[in-house]
Design a protein around this motif. Structure first.
Motif, mmCIF file in Angstrom:
data_model
loop_
_atom_site.group_PDB
_atom_site.id
_atom_site.type_symbol
_atom_site.label_atom_id
_atom_site.label_comp_id
_atom_site.label_asym_id
_atom_site.label_seq_id
_atom_site.Cartn_x
_atom_site.Cartn_y
_atom_site.Cartn_z
ATOM 1 N N ASP A 125 -20.428 25.087 -20.751
ATOM 2 C CA ASP A 125 -22.037 24.368 -20.416
ATOM 3 C C ASP A 125 -22.538 25.668 -21.387
ATOM 4 N N HIS A 126 -21.820 26.170 -22.374
ATOM 5 C CA HIS A 126 -22.957 26.957 -22.924
ATOM 6 C C HIS A 126 -22.743 26.157 -24.310
ATOM 7 N N GLY A 127 -22.903 25.327 -24.355
ATOM 8 C CA GLY A 127 -22.453 24.670 -25.697
ATOM 9 C C GLY A 127 -24.459 24.840 -27.013
ATOM 10 N N SER A 128 -24.506 25.201 -27.924
ATOM 11 C CA SER A 128 -25.252 24.324 -28.643
ATOM 12 C C SER A 128 -26.102 23.352 -28.604
ATOM 13 N N PRO A 129 -27.672 23.313 -28.371
ATOM 14 C CA PRO A 129 -28.354 21.852 -28.074
ATOM 15 C C PRO A 129 -28.779 21.458 -29.436
ATOM 16 N N VAL A 130 -28.064 21.918 -30.538
ATOM 17 C CA VAL A 130 -28.406 21.638 -31.676
ATOM 18 C C VAL A 130 -27.010 20.322 -32.537
ATOM 19 N N LEU A 131 -26.197 20.250 -31.884
ATOM 20 C CA LEU A 131 -25.670 19.121 -31.572
ATOM 21 C C LEU A 131 -26.453 18.304 -30.335
ATOM 22 N N LEU A 132 -26.302 17.958 -29.949
ATOM 23 C CA LEU A 132 -27.544 16.734 -29.048
ATOM 24 C C LEU A 132 -28.406 15.980 -30.035
ATOM 25 N N GLU A 133 -29.219 17.192 -30.033
ATOM 26 C CA GLU A 133 -30.342 16.937 -30.437
ATOM 27 C C GLU A 133 -30.660 16.940 -31.630
ATOM 28 N N GLY A 134 -29.458 17.600 -32.415
ATOM 29 C CA GLY A 134 -29.239 16.553 -34.453
ATOM 30 C C GLY A 134 -28.705 15.038 -34.094
ATOM 31 N N LEU A 135 -28.070 14.561 -32.964
ATOM 32 C CA LEU A 135 -27.146 13.530 -32.717
ATOM 33 C C LEU A 135 -28.067 12.307 -32.689
ATOM 34 N N GLU A 136 -29.079 13.041 -31.923
ATOM 35 C CA GLU A 136 -30.090 12.198 -31.087
ATOM 36 C C GLU A 136 -31.267 11.684 -32.214
ATOM 37 N N ASP A 137 -31.723 13.266 -33.167
ATOM 38 C CA ASP A 137 -32.215 12.768 -34.008
ATOM 39 C C ASP A 137 -32.134 12.026 -34.648
ATOM 40 N N ALA A 138 -30.452 11.420 -35.483
ATOM 41 C CA ALA A 138 -29.685 10.601 -35.474
ATOM 42 C C ALA A 138 -29.537 8.917 -35.593
ATOM 43 N N GLY A 139 -30.148 8.634 -33.951
ATOM 44 C CA GLY A 139 -30.659 7.494 -33.564
ATOM 45 C C GLY A 139 -29.582 7.011 -32.916
ATOM 46 N N ALA A 140 -28.636 7.839 -32.501
ATOM 47 C CA ALA A 140 -27.571 8.246 -31.804
ATOM 48 C C ALA A 140 -27.935 7.877 -29.973
ATOM 49 N N TYR A 141 -26.872 7.107 -28.723
ATOM 50 C CA TYR A 141 -27.084 7.780 -27.720
ATOM 51 C C TYR A 141 -26.608 8.697 -27.034
ATOM 52 N N VAL A 142 -26.512 9.465 -26.898
ATOM 53 C CA VAL A 142 -25.601 11.010 -26.501
ATOM 54 C C VAL A 142 -26.299 11.000 -25.019
ATOM 55 N N HIS A 143 -23.946 11.459 -24.646
ATOM 56 C CA HIS A 143 -23.870 11.612 -22.913
ATOM 57 C C HIS A 143 -23.455 13.113 -23.287
ATOM 58 N N GLU A 144 -23.404 13.763 -22.244
ATOM 59 C CA GLU A 144 -22.712 15.356 -21.997
ATOM 60 C C GLU A 144 -22.141 15.063 -21.737
ATOM 61 N N THR A 145 -20.475 15.447 -21.175
ATOM 62 C CA THR A 145 -20.580 15.980 -20.196
ATOM 63 C C THR A 145 -19.494 17.908 -20.273
ATOM 64 N N ILE A 146 -19.519 18.287 -19.153
ATOM 65 C CA ILE A 146 -18.813 19.286 -19.130
ATOM 66 C C ILE A 146 -17.694 19.255 -18.654
ATOM 67 N N LEU A 147 -16.820 20.124 -19.923
ATOM 68 C CA LEU A 147 -15.593 19.747 -18.909
ATOM 69 C C LEU A 147 -15.010 21.592 -18.259
ATOM 70 N N TYR A 148 -15.308 22.729 -18.100
ATOM 71 C CA TYR A 148 -15.885 23.805 -18.223
ATOM 72 C C TYR A 148 -16.413 24.921 -18.265
ATOM 73 N N ARG A 149 -17.039 25.844 -17.253
ATOM 74 C CA ARG A 149 -17.786 26.795 -17.379
ATOM 75 C C ARG A 149 -17.079 27.680 -17.866
ATOM 76 N N LEU A 150 -18.289 28.772 -19.141
ATOM 77 C CA LEU A 150 -17.690 29.902 -19.714
ATOM 78 C C LEU A 150 -18.193 31.385 -18.384
ATOM 79 N N VAL A 151 -17.364 32.426 -17.884
ATOM 80 C CA VAL A 151 -17.984 33.403 -17.430
ATOM 81 C C VAL A 151 -18.115 34.039 -18.054
ATOM 82 N N ARG A 152 -18.114 35.588 -17.722
ATOM 83 C CA ARG A 152 -17.861 36.954 -17.669
ATOM 84 C C ARG A 152 -16.795 37.938 -17.111
#
Length: 246
Positions: A125-152
């Protein structure tokens, strides 16, 4: 500084922390292990209607295996050798690994090939937006699935106390979240400013530009960004910097 530099390490409390401690000890450093990340699985599975599926961590690889996910002809992409090795250890074929082990490195390596493609990104749940935004800018249709949450972890913060006391020679931050959790743990102990001051007198190494930016935004000066986005390279270059400063 003593002949054996103290180095704070924030890996999750599993084999990654054990390996990090052993790596530092082999290089004549004294590890201060202080896990800043714990995993809470969501039990979600990646979608199976994509052309590409992207995994970004060893944890994600292990969780999809536990959930029984099966590929359906997708091009499987992995960021970094640890993710690649974990996927292969679980029996998955890996089709694409970028030369640069970062989100931006993956986007650049895929380039125009993903224009019009469906891409499934399976990560924390704390993945960088760079990945999603970059792929979308490249013309892809992007879906994100949250496999796990990172807690302290509740008991984290030993390294903040050591830093506040001036006993830390170096710190290896492996993500933006480890920086944020370190500061949260310090604040919980009423030592935030003292811990930041302690880091000023230490060598602070980070993985990746996003982690450097997070640290800077919170008033933590970064001495180096690892030349490769792996813990081993980060630790090696950080220890070398401590030795050079001595």
């Amino acid at each position: 500084m003593s002949d054996t530099p103290t180095v704070a390490v924030f890996r999750p409390d599993d084999d990654r922390l054990e390996q990090a401690v052993a790596f530092l000890e082999d290089r004549d450093a004294e590890p201060i292990p202080d896990p800043m990340l714990a995993v809470e699985a969501t039990d979600a599975r990646p979608r199976t209607d994509a052309d590409y599926v992207v995994f970004t961590s060893k944890t994600g690889a292990e969780l999809i295996a536990e959930a029984g996910w099966k590929p359906h002809g997708e091009t499987v992409c992995a960021i970094g050798p640890a993710t690649t090795d974990a996927l292969r250890a679980e029996g998955y074929a890996v089709d694409h690994v970028p030369d640069e082990y970062t989100s931006s490195g993956l986007v650049e390596s895929l380039g125009t090939a993903v224009d019009g493609a469906r891409i499934e990104v399976a990560r924390s749940d704390h993945g960088s937006p760079v990945l999603l935004e970059g792929l979308e800018d490249a013309g892809a249709y992007v879906h994100e699935t949250i496999l796990y949450r990172l807690v302290r972890p509740t008991k984290s913060g030993e390294s903040a106390e050591v830093a506040a006391e001036g006993g830390l020679d170096a710190a290896c931050f492996t993500s933006s979240l480890t920086v944020e959790h370190f500061l949260e743990a310090a604040a919980e102990r009423g030592l935030r400013e003292e811990a930041i001051a302690g880091l000023e007198d230490a060598v602070v190494g980070v993985i990746g530009e996003p982690t450097r930016e997070t640290a800077a935004a919170h008033g933590v000066a970064v001495d180096l960004v690892a030349s490769e986005a792996t813990f081993d390279r980060l630790a090696t270059e950080t220890i070398d910097a401590v030795t050079d400063d001595d």
